[in-house]
Design an enzyme around this catalytic site. Structure first.
Site, short mmCIF file in Angstrom:
data_model
loop_
_atom_site.label_atom_id
_atom_site.label_comp_id
_atom_site.label_asym_id
_atom_site.label_seq_id
_atom_site.Cartn_x
_atom_site.Cartn_y
_atom_site.Cartn_z
N SER A 199 -10.17 -1.49 6.81
CA SER A 199 -9.53 -1.21 5.51
C SER A 199 -8.73 -2.36 4.91
CB SER A 199 -8.61 0.00 5.63
OG SER A 199 -9.37 1.19 5.65
N LYS A 251 0.85 -1.19 0.00
CA LYS A 251 0.00 0.00 0.00
C LYS A 251 0.89 1.24 0.00
CE LYS A 251 -4.03 1.66 2.70
NZ LYS A 251 -4.93 1.31 3.83
N SER A 265 -9.93 1.11 2.78
CA SER A 265 -9.07 1.95 1.98
C SER A 265 -7.97 1.23 1.20
CB SER A 265 -8.41 2.99 2.89
OG SER A 265 -7.52 2.35 3.79
#
Lengths: 99, 530
Positions: free
Chosen positions: B188, B89, B164
């Site tokens: 997330s 990420k 997310s």
């Protein structure tokens, strides 16, 4: 609980150091009040004798020995600066004249 | 041939690498080729670093060859991640590379050091393929709040992958990498895992060091793995978990070696469900839950029971306060964490340069996106003079009650709780952008777990309306190994299910270079995030 007025929204935006347009302020006034309505449910929960939880694992006062450790090279730290001069960050005037 | 390689689970890749049937360079090239050719319509990646990945692959091949030369024991001592491509990420620091956190305010920033987990991945010899898309500063449940455009769901390109960590999830679901790293503050990792049909684990708070990870809400954030099977997730957690003195919230709790045993083991009995006591929290079957999701989750629970687990309905009575509590605590912490973005030390600086305050206002006002501004405003308000007790302190007290609900069940001897991960399947672009509260409700079943600091895993449990449904297992603190065993057991008993053989429905569309990008799809629907 409280309702946010347009003035409140502007005040909070200033505290948060966010420069917002009139459109944004107007939209946020509606959105934030809608979100604050969701918070009202908490007022009904009795918590007078409940201790607050700030974190969930029982670790306290994590200290290390007071021995100097190598830190990042100054050049590496300054490399991301939007403005620099020599070994310094360039900052706009803090103690300057203002209108 | 190369497409076939990308379909393997990480443990199959590891076995072939050890056997000398495959090199990490071949494996890495296959993934790079697929990701570079097919990310146009998906936008899972913000950067793909071919040169660095191939250099890391070559280094892994040297280590593999050396171990083969030394013999069986040396091969067995290798970490299962050696030579395996992973995605990170874009809030994980990789020295010299970008780490935007999905925000314009970090555009051009190059990390001056490696995150702890980056060091660990280098130590075990994993190959870092690139950085994945995310909601700005991890604030969101759809990846539509990325400043760099949304990510699509490979199961339906007009739908969100969740968020997310939507880029990390979509990249694994679309076979661009077998494994990836996400972060989970309110769901997330688990919610995008559910919406893309893969495995995602949020570890116990403190399990993985956050040194070098861009912070969102510091009492909630945790780093965790995505994979297409439980064994891959266990191997990745093993690689990154453990105490690091540079993160004072990382725990000295030992990382079980049996995570590796599980990752290595072909023995399905490693995940025995017989006699396991599972709680089914009735409050997690919330209003607004799609009937198709509930059906799949209840079928999953029935399968666990049929395999010998003892399932009992339980109550987590403060669940209904989770959303309000979370949306006070998380924005409050975020407003403090994001105060550092001032355009002085890193990131772009906007403004006239005459007055520092005016430049702060301009830089932050222009470069943060709408959801981030909303959360900073909420958090600043909740912490401001006169409102602290009514909001932040109150939320922290209710947090105690939420955590207490779970503690009471662990005291009664439950091995884990079983629940839905998300009340719905993947929703369409734009469906929840206009009303922030509707977006926040996406995480109703995941965020209490963060409030209590517990580990939770989402595992695939079939499809509803052709879209993946996730089953969530929630455990007591430090029970990740137990969760993986239960999840492995579930994987074993559903190994022959029809849905296990299905690939994401829109993979063929991704192979077509004329497929529109997710940003083009949103623009065509006149969807604006504001």
């Amino acid at each position: 609980m409280a309702t946010l007025s347009r003035d409140d929204v502007e005040h909070v935006a200033h505290l948060a150091r966010l420069g917002l347009s009139d459109d944004e302020l107007a939209r946020l006034e509606g959105q934030l009040n809608h979100i604050l309505e969701q918070y009202e449910i908490l007022a009904s929960v009795p918590t007078d004798h409940i201790a607050p939880t700030a974190q969930t694992i029982e670790l306290e006062n994590i200290l290390r020995d007071d021995i100097a450790q190598p830190s990042m090279d100054a050049e590496a730290v300054l490399a991301n600066a939007p403005a620099r001069e020599g070994a310094f960050f360039v900052v706009p005037a803090i103690l300057g004249e203002r209108d | 041939m190369t497409t076939e390689l990308t379909r393997l689970h990480a443990h199959h890749m590891a076995a072939r690498l050890r056997a000398g049937e495959l090199t990490s360079r071949e494996l890495t090239e296959a993934h790079l080729d697929l990701a570079e050719a097919q990310d146009h319509g998906l936008h899972a990646w913000l950067t793909i670093d071919r040169d660095r990945a191939l250099a890391e692959a070559d280094a892994a091949d040297v280590r593999l060859a050396a171990a083969r030369g030394e013999g069986r024991e040396a091969l067995q001592a290798l970490h299962p991640l050696l030579g395996i491509p992973v995605g990170l990420k874009d809030l994980v620091s990789v020295k010299g590379g970008q780490a935007t956190a999905g925000s314009r305010i970090l555009e051009g920033y190059l990390a001056p050091y490696d995150a702890h987990i980056t060091e660990r991945l280098r130590d075990v010899g994993a190959v870092i393929l690139g950085k994945t898309n995310m909601d700005e500063f991890a604030m969101g449940s759809s990846t539509e709040h990325s400043a760099y455009g949304p990510t699509a769901n490979p199961w339906g390109l007009d739908r969100v992958p969740g968020g997310s960590s939507g880029g990390s999830a979509a990249a694994v679901a679309a076979y661009h990498v077998p494994l990836s790293i996400g972060t989970d503050t309110g769901g997330s990792i688990r919610q995008p895992a559910a919406l893309t049909g893969i495995v995602g684990l949020k570890p116990t708070y403190g399990r993985v060091s956050r040194y070098g990870i861009i912070a969102f809400a510091s009492s909630l954030d945790q780093i965790g793995p995505f994979a297409r099977d439980v064994r891959g997730a266990a191997a990745l957690l093993h690689a990154v978990a453990g105490r690091d003195e540079r993160d004072s919230t990382s725990s000295p709790e030992p990382v079980p070696d049996d995570l590796l045993t599980l990752a290595h083991s072909d023995d399905e009995a490693a995940g025995s469900l017989h006699g396991k006591r599972l709680g089914l929290p009735k409050e997690y079957f919330v209003a607004g839950m799609e009937p198709g999701v509930e059906t799949r989750v209840r079928e999953g629970v029935a399968a666990l029971e049929a395999a010998g687990a003892i399932v009992e309905e339980v109550s987590l009575p403060h669940t209904e306060y989770g959303l309000a509590t979370y949306y006070i605590v998380a924005p409050a912490e975020a407003s403090a964490n994001l105060a550092r973005y001032d355009g002085i030390r890193y990131g772009p600086r906007l403004g006239e340069g005459a007055d520092v305050l005016a430049d702060y206002l301009t830089t932050r006002g222009q470069l943060f996106g709408p959801e981030v501004k909303r959360r900073i405003m909420l958090g600043t308000y909740a912490l401001s003079a006169g409102y602290y007790d009514a909001y932040y302190l109150k939320a922290q007290k209710v947090r105690t009650l939420i955590k207490g609900d779970f503690d009471a069940l662990w005291a009664r001897g439950f091995d884990a709780l079983v629940a839905p991960t998300s009340p719905t399947v993947a929703f369409r672009f734009g469906a929840r952008l206009a009303d922030p509260v509707s977006m926040y409700l996406s995480d109703a079943c995941t965020l209490p777990v963060n409030m209590a600091g517990l580990p939770g895993i989402s595992i695939p449990a079939g499809l509803s309306e052709g879209l993946p449904v996730g089953l969530q297992l929630i455990g007591a603190p430090w029970s990740e190994l137990e969760l993986f065993r239960l999840a492995r057991g579930y994987e074993a008993i559903t190994a022959d299910a029809d849905w296990r053989t299905l690939e994401p429905a829109d993979l063929p569309a991704l192979a077509d270079p004329s497929t529109p990008t997710p940003a083009e799809r949103m623009a065509a629907m006149s969807i604006v995030d504001r």
